[in-house]
Scaffold this motif. Structure first.
Motif, PDB file in Angstrom:
ATOM      1  N   ILE A  48       0.944  -1.208  -0.118  1.00  0.00           N
ATOM      2  CA  ILE A  48      -0.104  -0.049  -0.088  1.00  0.00           C
ATOM      3  C   ILE A  48       0.855   1.070   0.091  1.00  0.00           C
ATOM      4  O   ILE A  48       2.148   0.903   0.398  1.00  0.00           O
ATOM      5  CB  ILE A  48      -1.063  -0.044   1.232  1.00  0.00           C
ATOM      6  N   THR A  49       0.262   2.532  -0.398  1.00  0.00           N
ATOM      7  CA  THR A  49       1.136   3.787  -0.428  1.00  0.00           C
ATOM      8  C   THR A  49       0.477   4.602   0.524  1.00  0.00           C
ATOM      9  O   THR A  49      -0.610   4.509   1.252  1.00  0.00           O
ATOM     10  CB  THR A  49       0.924   4.431  -1.811  1.00  0.00           C
ATOM     11  N   VAL A  50       1.384   5.864   0.956  1.00  0.00           N
ATOM     12  CA  VAL A  50       0.901   6.788   1.858  1.00  0.00           C
ATOM     13  C   VAL A  50      -0.578   7.507   1.297  1.00  0.00           C
ATOM     14  O   VAL A  50      -1.216   7.814   1.987  1.00  0.00           O
ATOM     15  CB  VAL A  50       1.963   7.798   1.886  1.00  0.00           C
ATOM     16  N   GLU A  51      -0.508   7.477  -0.067  1.00  0.00           N
ATOM     17  CA  GLU A  51      -1.946   8.055  -0.540  1.00  0.00           C
ATOM     18  C   GLU A  51      -3.129   7.436  -0.401  1.00  0.00           C
ATOM     19  O   GLU A  51      -4.277   7.841   0.070  1.00  0.00           O
ATOM     20  CB  GLU A  51      -1.702   8.305  -2.033  1.00  0.00           C
ATOM     21  N   GLN A  52      -2.758   6.123  -0.232  1.00  0.00           N
ATOM     22  CA  GLN A  52      -4.027   5.293   0.086  1.00  0.00           C
ATOM     23  C   GLN A  52      -4.413   5.021   1.588  1.00  0.00           C
ATOM     24  O   GLN A  52      -5.300   5.226   1.948  1.00  0.00           O
ATOM     25  CB  GLN A  52      -3.782   3.737  -0.228  1.00  0.00           C
ATOM     26  N   LEU A  53      -3.340   5.184   2.271  1.00  0.00           N
ATOM     27  CA  LEU A  53      -3.572   5.367   3.718  1.00  0.00           C
ATOM     28  C   LEU A  53      -4.083   7.035   3.978  1.00  0.00           C
ATOM     29  O   LEU A  53      -5.076   6.782   4.803  1.00  0.00           O
ATOM     30  CB  LEU A  53      -2.164   5.532   4.599  1.00  0.00           C
ATOM     31  N   GLU A  54      -3.517   8.060   3.517  1.00  0.00           N
ATOM     32  CA  GLU A  54      -4.298   8.914   3.867  1.00  0.00           C
ATOM     33  C   GLU A  54      -5.894   9.008   3.429  1.00  0.00           C
ATOM     34  O   GLU A  54      -6.596   9.676   4.078  1.00  0.00           O
ATOM     35  CB  GLU A  54      -3.546  10.214   3.074  1.00  0.00           C
TER      36      GLU A  54
END
Length: 396
Positions: A152-158
């Motif tokens: 997963i990416t930070v964009e998904q987490l955010e």
């Protein structure tokens, strides 16, 4: 009898369920090949066994221990983290538990209030979500795309973070995919967690089972700020072939650890004494058997990976660590006339007598999990039976 609401929503472990089904068929005389459990097929190394025997014979293993673990083991954990992480902790920041699974359980009991959210990347180990729910928390799943090696990416987490988000779980190397986050990827996720004051639950249980040119970077080692926001979960089960001994541990924030100790004191009292003395030897004794087992797993992976790719319809990203293959079988199911992965794995068990684990329990509806923590003969026969099953369905 009216049971609690939590039992009504609780999903049983798909790995243990698959293993139980395989054992039941075996008891009826069927020749079942089981590659369900993440359990090394090697016996616990002799020097660890001997330490347990000595603890029994001396009488040390006869009595209750401190809830948080015997002092020798807590110090061994400190030394282990110093050796393999390069980080220094105080003994008060450690807790020994009945397996790493229970460390996670008491963590969520200590951390979460009703409605608190924990972000869980998928595919995920089957117990994460259920343990969060048992603590009245809410699991929030974020899909690790196969095109990005299931990460997963930070964009998904955010995109899923809310005011109720309390923690994120990172399991690298991953069960079930075997994928490993790079140092750069971990730095981005860690900095995001720090900026949002979230706890990082670092499930590092497979950290010493890494293959090829890949490396394991503990997220706690990225920076001091990230370390302060990280709780390390680890244990002796996988690296030392000690699944039956049930010893895990947690290392991190002193106040959180103390809360976990308090909960453990009212549930298990203490981990099994003899297992603790065995674990001291595992962590502080000779480490050559860890490398011997790792090399054996790596050899199996390198031999098994191309064979699995020969199964019609299969797509498979080669794992970098742990001891699982997680093939995408969407094409295979289409060939065989299935559109549900659990029905497909049930058919493999009932018709081909091959026990695998459905990807549905890991949050992946197109995948199956196959453990290569077993002997080569079983693995080779497993692939051959699956191929024969698919070809037979294709002809029909």
């Amino acid at each position: 009898m009216k049971l609690s609401k939590r039992t009504e929503t609780l999903e049983p472990s798909v790995t243990l369920t698959a293993s139980a089904k395989a054992k039941e068929l075996k008891s009826q005389g069927a020749d079942v090949l089981s590659v369900t459990l993440g359990e090394p097929d090697f016996p616990t190394p002799k020097h660890i066994q001997q330490a347990a025997i000595e603890a029994i014979e001396s009488g040390k293993a006869s009595f209750y221990t401190q809830t948080a673990g015997i002092p020798e083991l807590r110090q061994a954990i400190i030394s282990y983290i110093e050796q393999f992480y390069g980080l220094t902790y105080d003994v008060s920041q450690t807790l020994v538990t009945d397996g790493a699974k229970f460390a996670l359980y008491v963590l969520f009991q200590a951390l979460l209030d009703e409605g608190d959210e924990v972000i869980i990347p998928t595919p995920y180990w089957v117990s994460y979500g259920e343990q969060v729910k048992l603590a009245d928390g809410t699991p929030v799943f974020v899909a690790g795309q196969e095109s990005n090696n299931f990460k997963i990416t930070v964009e998904q987490l955010e995109s899923v973070r809310t005011t109720k988000t309390k923690a994120i779980i990172l399991n690298s190397p991953s069960n079930p995919t075997g994928m490993i986050y790079t140092k750069e990827e971990l730095a981005q996720i860690g900095e995001w967690a720090v900026a949002n004051d979230l706890l990082i639950v670092a499930d590092d249980i497979y950290g010493r089972l890494v293959y090829g040119e890949h490396t394991f970077t503990p997220i706690a080692t990225i920076s001091e700020e990230i370390r302060q926001h990280t709780l390390i979960i680890n244990g002796v089960s996988k690296s030392y072939s000690m699944t039956g001994w049930r010893i895990g541990f947690a290392v991190g924030n002193k106040e959180l650890i103390q809360a976990m100790i308090d909960i453990a004191s009212q549930s298990t009292s203490n981990p099994t004494a003899v297992s603790q003395y065995a674990a001291v030897e595992a962590l502080t004794g000779p480490q050559d058997t860890v490398e011997e087992m790792r090399l054996a797993f790596e050899e199996r992976l390198n031999r098994l990976y191309p064979l699995v790719l020969e199964i019609p319809g299969v797509k498979l990203v080669k794992p970098q660590g742990a001891f699982y293959l997680f093939p995408n079988v969407k094409g295979t199911m289409e060939i065989c006339g299935y559109d549900d992965v659990t029905e497909f794995t049930d058919a493999l068990l009932n018709e081909a007598h091959v026990a695998l684990v459905t990807g549905a329990g890991f949050g992946a509806e197109e995948n199956i999990r196959l453990s290569y923590a077993t002997d080569w003969e079983t693995l080779e026969k497993t692939v051959n039976r699956i191929k024969a099953f698919v070809e037979n369905k294709r002809r029909k």
